[in-house]
Design a protein around this motif. Structure first.
Motif, PDB file in Angstrom:
ATOM      1  N   GLU A 236       0.821  -1.196   0.000  1.00 42.90           N
ATOM      2  CA  GLU A 236       0.000   0.000   0.000  1.00 42.90           C
ATOM      3  C   GLU A 236       0.862   1.256   0.000  1.00 42.90           C
ATOM      4  OE1 GLU A 236      -2.690   0.036   3.250  1.00 42.90           O
ATOM      5  OE2 GLU A 236      -3.517  -1.899   2.661  1.00 42.90           O
ATOM      6  N   GLN A 241      -0.285   6.318  -7.233  1.00 37.64           N
ATOM      7  CA  GLN A 241      -1.600   6.503  -7.817  1.00 37.64           C
ATOM      8  C   GLN A 241      -1.513   6.273  -9.323  1.00 37.64           C
ATOM      9  OE1 GLN A 241      -4.611   7.227  -6.388  1.00 37.64           O
ATOM     10  NE2 GLN A 241      -3.487   6.643  -4.557  1.00 37.64           N
ATOM     11  N   GLY A 243      -1.613   7.113 -12.920  1.00 41.45           N
ATOM     12  CA  GLY A 243      -1.567   8.395 -13.578  1.00 41.45           C
ATOM     13  C   GLY A 243      -0.650   9.387 -12.900  1.00 41.45           C
ATOM     14  N   GLU A 244       0.151   8.904 -11.945  1.00 39.26           N
ATOM     15  CA  GLU A 244       1.036   9.822 -11.237  1.00 39.26           C
ATOM     16  C   GLU A 244       2.177  10.264 -12.137  1.00 39.26           C
ATOM     17  OE1 GLU A 244       3.247   8.641  -7.534  1.00 39.26           O
ATOM     18  OE2 GLU A 244       1.240   9.002  -6.782  1.00 39.26           O
ATOM     19  N   ILE A 245       2.684   9.284 -12.921  1.00 44.34           N
ATOM     20  CA  ILE A 245       3.759   9.623 -13.847  1.00 44.34           C
ATOM     21  C   ILE A 245       3.211   9.583 -15.242  1.00 44.34           C
ATOM     22  CG2 ILE A 245       5.653   8.877 -12.424  1.00 44.34           C
ATOM     23  CD1 ILE A 245       5.420   6.162 -13.821  1.00 44.34           C
ATOM     24  N   GLY A 246       3.971  10.102 -16.170  1.00 47.31           N
ATOM     25  CA  GLY A 246       3.529  10.093 -17.548  1.00 47.31           C
ATOM     26  C   GLY A 246       2.555  11.215 -17.817  1.00 47.31           C
ATOM     27  N   ARG A 247       2.124  11.277 -19.038  1.00 45.24           N
ATOM     28  CA  ARG A 247       1.199  12.338 -19.362  1.00 45.24           C
ATOM     29  C   ARG A 247      -0.183  11.770 -19.620  1.00 45.24           C
ATOM     30  NH1 ARG A 247       2.110  12.837 -25.091  1.00 45.24           N
ATOM     31  NH2 ARG A 247       3.402  11.045 -25.482  1.00 45.24           N
ATOM     32  N   HIS A 248      -1.126  12.645 -19.473  1.00 44.99           N
ATOM     33  CA  HIS A 248      -2.513  12.219 -19.663  1.00 44.99           C
ATOM     34  C   HIS A 248      -2.982  12.577 -21.050  1.00 44.99           C
ATOM     35  CE1 HIS A 248      -4.015  10.803 -15.746  1.00 44.99           C
ATOM     36  NE2 HIS A 248      -2.863  11.322 -15.369  1.00 44.99           N
ATOM     37  N   VAL A 249      -3.701  11.672 -21.619  1.00 45.94           N
ATOM     38  CA  VAL A 249      -4.209  11.903 -22.962  1.00 45.94           C
ATOM     39  C   VAL A 249      -5.710  11.734 -22.924  1.00 45.94           C
ATOM     40  CG1 VAL A 249      -4.215  11.043 -25.318  1.00 45.94           C
ATOM     41  CG2 VAL A 249      -2.092  11.104 -24.026  1.00 45.94           C
ATOM     42  N   LYS A 250      -6.386  12.674 -23.512  1.00 44.12           N
ATOM     43  CA  LYS A 250      -7.840  12.525 -23.608  1.00 44.12           C
ATOM     44  C   LYS A 250      -8.163  11.449 -24.636  1.00 44.12           C
ATOM     45  CE  LYS A 250     -10.126  15.431 -20.991  1.00 44.12           C
ATOM     46  NZ  LYS A 250      -9.961  14.590 -19.793  1.00 44.12           N
ATOM     47  N   PRO A 251      -9.135  10.641 -24.351  1.00 47.94           N
ATOM     48  CA  PRO A 251      -9.503   9.626 -25.345  1.00 47.94           C
ATOM     49  C   PRO A 251     -10.129  10.266 -26.558  1.00 47.94           C
ATOM     50  CG  PRO A 251     -11.091   9.666 -23.570  1.00 47.94           C
ATOM     51  CD  PRO A 251      -9.998  10.608 -23.176  1.00 47.94           C
TER      52      PRO A 251
ATOM     53  N   GLN B   9      10.108   8.161 -18.507  1.00 46.19           N
ATOM     54  CA  GLN B   9       8.820   8.035 -17.825  1.00 46.19           C
ATOM     55  C   GLN B   9       7.754   8.890 -18.499  1.00 46.19           C
ATOM     56  OE1 GLN B   9       8.991   8.513 -13.611  1.00 46.19           O
ATOM     57  NE2 GLN B   9       9.337   6.318 -13.432  1.00 46.19           N
ATOM     58  N   THR B  10       8.228   9.947 -19.136  1.00 47.73           N
ATOM     59  CA  THR B  10       7.238  10.811 -19.790  1.00 47.73           C
ATOM     60  C   THR B  10       6.680  10.167 -21.039  1.00 47.73           C
ATOM     61  OG1 THR B  10       9.141  11.888 -20.767  1.00 47.73           O
ATOM     62  CG2 THR B  10       8.055  13.032 -18.947  1.00 47.73           C
ATOM     63  N   ILE B  12       5.253   7.346 -21.000  1.00 46.85           N
ATOM     64  CA  ILE B  12       4.051   6.586 -20.652  1.00 46.85           C
ATOM     65  C   ILE B  12       2.826   7.441 -20.935  1.00 46.85           C
ATOM     66  CG2 ILE B  12       2.826   5.431 -18.799  1.00 46.85           C
ATOM     67  CD1 ILE B  12       5.510   5.096 -17.432  1.00 46.85           C
ATOM     68  N   HIS B  14      -1.158   7.734 -20.384  1.00 44.27           N
ATOM     69  CA  HIS B  14      -2.368   7.240 -19.739  1.00 44.27           C
ATOM     70  C   HIS B  14      -3.557   7.729 -20.521  1.00 44.27           C
ATOM     71  CE1 HIS B  14      -0.332   5.882 -16.114  1.00 44.27           C
ATOM     72  NE2 HIS B  14       0.435   6.941 -16.281  1.00 44.27           N
ATOM     73  N   VAL B  15      -4.304   6.789 -21.050  1.00 45.87           N
ATOM     74  CA  VAL B  15      -5.525   7.199 -21.744  1.00 45.87           C
ATOM     75  C   VAL B  15      -6.659   7.182 -20.729  1.00 45.87           C
ATOM     76  CG1 VAL B  15      -7.080   6.721 -23.641  1.00 45.87           C
ATOM     77  CG2 VAL B  15      -4.664   6.206 -23.865  1.00 45.87           C
ATOM     78  N   ASP B  16      -7.166   8.340 -20.436  1.00 43.75           N
ATOM     79  CA  ASP B  16      -8.274   8.410 -19.474  1.00 43.75           C
ATOM     80  C   ASP B  16      -9.511   7.774 -20.071  1.00 43.75           C
ATOM     81  OD1 ASP B  16      -6.685   9.714 -17.702  1.00 43.75           O
ATOM     82  OD2 ASP B  16      -7.208  11.709 -18.474  1.00 43.75           O
TER      83      ASP B  16
ATOM     84  N   MET C 416      -7.228  -0.110  -0.256  1.00 43.71           N
ATOM     85  CA  MET C 416      -6.533   0.445   0.907  1.00 43.71           C
ATOM     86  C   MET C 416      -7.519   1.128   1.842  1.00 43.71           C
ATOM     87  SD  MET C 416      -2.972   2.008  -0.487  1.00 43.71           S
ATOM     88  CE  MET C 416      -3.752   3.312  -1.364  1.00 43.71           C
TER      89      MET C 416
END
Lengths: 252, 183, 417
Positions: A236, A241, A243-251, B9-10, B12, B14-16, C416
């Motif tokens: 734990e 979390q 999505g803590e690293i990397g970038r977010h992409v909108k679908p 690391q960048t 990666i 994440h597809v929301d 958790m």
């Protein structure tokens, strides 16, 4: 007046126990058929005679005899078959033929409920678990060497057989001792078996039914509580979390 | 010592999950919407009649210049095989289906010519790389796609067969650069 | 000479006619006896279902083609109507392969098991009410167009359909193939789960009509109107579970081609594969018939009293035709859904059953019981149904991705907390 029936019941139980004991798998060796078949035949014949003596018309038709033979033979194969999957399937056969016997005796609801609950739900789960534990075998030669220990030979065969058949002999003896008249089926009520059964269950036995329901509910909740996945503390704290690293992409 | 990962690391992504709209969350309206679409297509006979090609009777309109069907070996204007046995196509072929044997040319305008030119049409993936690689535009893909044979051996096309295909298709698709051969 | 011959001839013709009359009488007597009539009807239904299944496969191919702007099979016979014969011949003539490492006994047993189980369910379906032959006395008991009129009709169907999972599971396991086995496991879990809401829906219907007999349920609807008016959500949920029980889209995880090749029937070929198909389509027909009997008025046409009650053979035939037409509509709906809706993910499937359908149907059963106990109007359950649906929709909207989202309880962060 019909005390010989009691002894007949005891004798049938004794022969049956000897046959089942001989048939239990040892070291993955299939049981000797030359001995087994006459013994089982004797047992089943005895049972048919017994049924004929104290169940009246229901046992006098050829199909009920056939069903008795099927269910008893299936029951023997349940405990003696070396492959667990086949054992479970023979159990299904026992359930089905027993349900059919119930229908013959005029208890259709009980028969159908037996099929729904046992064959339809519980035994499917059994088969499911057994299949997960064991893939289909390669062939008869390789089969036994691949088996796990507890499938190759039965444990405590004598004690198990003795306990089972003492129980059967007691019950059969008691029923036989009560004589033919007491065991004859009551004529079904006018409004139908199912309706009468429902009425009895919801009036005279309402508390028992409710208690059984609560028990099952508790068991289900308990099972869910046990099966819930938990993560150990160390994991734990190390967890990041999503999505803590990397970038977010909108679908899209 | 651990090897340095060749990704950052960048890198990666994440597809929301897409945000669902109100009707999507209710689920049933979307199902009915989908079924409306399906039903609309079901009863649109006109669209069917326009789009479907009933194959053996009707045939698709091919773009003949670029369609990649069975190969042919071109002839030059004197009727000789145009190939100069340079092995470029064999080298370029990703499926290794071309087999050439060259020999000294009897003609003065080139050094070599193929005495054997086999293409295994079953191995070929019809990518057209041979056509791209050929320096004299001798090998080309034709708009012919009815390619049948009774055995594997029959499907290995030799030089004669490939030249025959040229004879058959030269009217339909003329050779692109007829005058290249000359070295 | 000639006169004698003619006399003989007349005598022969007369005796032949008399024998024929005797035969006709015998046939009439047999047909007027419910037992023999049931056997004849059983054979007719068996044959009819086989034909219907063959043409259902053609219909499926046609509908799939139409929804995708294609024509579908149109080469064998005009508009491809002889395609089922060609398909059947192909199934017969293909090589029947039994792979080396399968569990042979179960491998052969499984398709037959699923086939037989799919077919015996037809026994209790009331196809067209009751009628009397023209030659029967007015006081005679009317014939019932039903193979077996048993006291536990509905329960019998449930029991039989709960056995259909064995064929799938055994076939998958006996194939000794990972893909088949995955299919079998999925099928088992799925069918067990969806039996629960199915049973609840049936229970609501049983409570409402007060009978387990399908023909009495139809009679009840003749008096009160179609049951779907009182329990629309129960009917909908029953339809969903029927899709799941028949392993149809969007619940065909057991044989999802993209992941599991063919699922539990990956290793099967020729006639055994055909049996799996027959079973799947027969199952569709059974469940449609069951749903029609329970919620959609069986063979009744609302408003056509004369048709619903006329006790002649012709009227019974028309009622059977009405029933068959309703089944046809349902089959079309099945197929339309198959070619519209994408497959569920397995966790979505389970969540839909246990967190969506089971609570909803439980509420309906409780409401129906309460209505019976308090003696309220039956229309109360319609209100309850709408209320349950609206509440479900509200939970779904407020809770985000109720059915389609990821399973949150398995996420680390949630575990958790």
């Amino acid at each position: 007046m019909e005390s010989y029936l009691v002894y007949l019941a005891y004798a049938v139980a004794a022969i049956g126990s000897a046959a089942v004991y001989a048939a239990l798998p040892r070291d993955g060796v299939a049981p000797r058929k030359s001995f087994l078949v006459p013994m089982l035949g004797l047992t089943i014949g005895g049972v048919v005679v017994l049924l004929d003596k104290f169940t009246g018309d229901a046992a006098k038709t050829w199909y009920s005899v056939l069903l008795v033979v099927l269910s008893l033979g299936g029951a023997v194969r349940v405990v003696t078959h070396p492959k667990p999957v086949y054992s479970a399937l023979y159990f299904v056969m026992v359930v089905l033929s027993t349900a059919a016997l119930m229908v013959v005796c005029g208890a259709e609801f009980l028969g159908a409920a037996l099929v729904v609950v046992y064959a339809g739900a519980i035994l499917v789960t059994y088969v499911f678990v057994i299949m997960l534990a064991q893939q289909s075998h390669l062939g008869t030669e390789a089969q036994f060497s691949m088996m796990v220990d507890y499938d190759r030979s039965s444990r405590e065969p004598f004690a198990a057989v003795a306990a089972g058949f003492v129980l059967v002999a007691t019950v059969a003896g008691v029923i036989a001792g009560r004589g033919a008249s007491a065991a004859n089926p009551v004529p079904p009520p006018v409004e139908g078996n199912t309706m009468a059964l429902g009425r009895v269950l919801l009036t005279d036995f309402a508390i028992s039914v409710e208690l059984a329901g609560v028990l099952l509910m508790v068991a289900m909740i308990g099972a869910i509580a046990i099966a819930r996945r938990r993560f150990p503390k160390s994991e734990e704290t190390a967890a990041y979390q999503p999505g803590e690293i990397g970038r977010h992409v909108k679908p899209f | 010592m651990t090897a340095k990962p060749d990704w950052k690391q960048t890198d990666i992504i994440h597809v929301d999950q897409p945000e669902l709209s109100m009707t999507e969350r209710m689920y049933l309206p979307q199902i009915f919407g989908g079924m409306k679409t399906t039903l609309r297509h079901m009863f649109k006979k006109k669209l069917r009649d326009e789009t479907v090609v009933q194959y053996p009777e009707q045939k698709r309109q091919l773009r003949k210049e670029i369609y990649r069907g069975v190969h042919r070996l071109n002839r030059d204007d004197q009727g000789r095989v145009a190939c100069v046995a340079c092995f470029m196509c064999e080298t370029a072929c990703p499926a290794h289906c071309i087999h050439i044997e060259g020999a000294e040319s009897p003609w003065p305008d080139r050094e070599k010519y193929p005495i054997k030119f086999d293409i295994d049409e079953l191995r070929c993936i019809y990518c057209g790389m041979c056509e791209e690689a050929c320096p004299v535009d001798a090998i080309e893909l034709t708009p012919e796609y009815h390619l049948v044979g009774g055995s594997r051996e029959e499907m290995i096309f030799d030089k004669e067969k490939l030249l025959n295909i040229f004879d058959r298709t030269k009217d339909e698709k003329p050779r692109k650069n007829p005058n290249i051969t000359g070295y | 000479m000639g006169g004698i011959q003619v006399g003989n001839l007349c005598h022969n013709v007369g005796s032949a006619a008399r024998t024929m009359m005797d035969t006709m009488d015998a046939i009439r007597n047999i047909l007027a006896d419910q037992f023999w009539f049931s056997i004849v009807l059983g054979l007719v239904v068996f044959g009819g279902i086989q034909g219907a299944v063959a043409y259902a496969i053609l219909l499926e191919r046609k509908i799939s083609a139409w929804t995708q702007d294609r024509y579908g099979p149109n080469r064998v016979g005009p508009y491809g109507i002889l395609q089922p014969i060609a398909d059947g011949l192909k199934f017969f003539l293909k090589e029947d392969i039994i792979p080396a490492n399968v569990d042979k006994a179960l491998f052969i047993f499984a398709p037959w098991m699923i086939f037989v189980v799919a077919l015996v369910g037809f026994a209790v379906i009331p196809w067209g009410g009751s009628f009397k032959w023209g030659w029967m006395e007015a006081t005679a008991k009317p014939m019932v167009v039903q193979v077996a009129s048993v006291d536990i009709g509905l329960l019998y169907i449930v029991a039989v359909s709960s056995l259909s999972v064995y064929g799938v599971v055994l076939g998958g396991w006996a194939s000794n193939n990972k893909y088949s086995f995955y299919g079998a496991i999925r099928a088992a879990a799925q069918m067990l789960s969806y039996e629960v809401p199915m049973g609840m829906c049936l229970m609501a219907a049983i409570l409402m009509t007060g009978s387990l007999r399908l023909e009495e349920m139809v009679d009840w609807q003749a008096r009160h109107g179609w049951a779907v008016m009182y329990h629309p959500i129960a009917a909908l949920v029953l339809f969903i579970t029927a899709l799941a029980e028949a392993n149809r889209m969007p619940f065909d995880l057991a044989e999802s081609e993209q992941e599991l090749i063919g699922g539990y029937h990956t290793e099967y070929s020729a006639l055994k594969l055909a049996l799996f198909f027959l079973a799947e389509y027969s199952h569709m027909i059974t469940s449609s018939a069951m749903m029609i009997c329970i919620f959609f008025g069986g063979y009744l046409v609302p408003g056509w009293e004369w048709l619903n009650t006329t006790p002649t053979f012709g009227a019974a035939l028309v009622r059977v035709a009405v029933f068959a037409f309703k089944i046809f509509l349902f089959i079309c709906l099945y197929m339309l859904i198959r070619w519209t809706i994408p497959r569920f993910r397995f966790d979505q499937l389970m969540r839909l059953a246990w967190k969506g359908l089971v609570p909803m149907t439980m509420t309906l059963v409780a409401a129906q019981g309460l209505v019976l106990y308090m003696g309220w109007s039956q229309w109360t359950t319609t209100a309850v149904n709408i209320g349950v649906f609206l509440f479900g929709g509200f939970v779904s909207v407020a809770g985000g991705k109720a059915v389609t989202g990821r399973q949150l309880s398995l996420r680390r962060a949630e575990a958790m907390g």
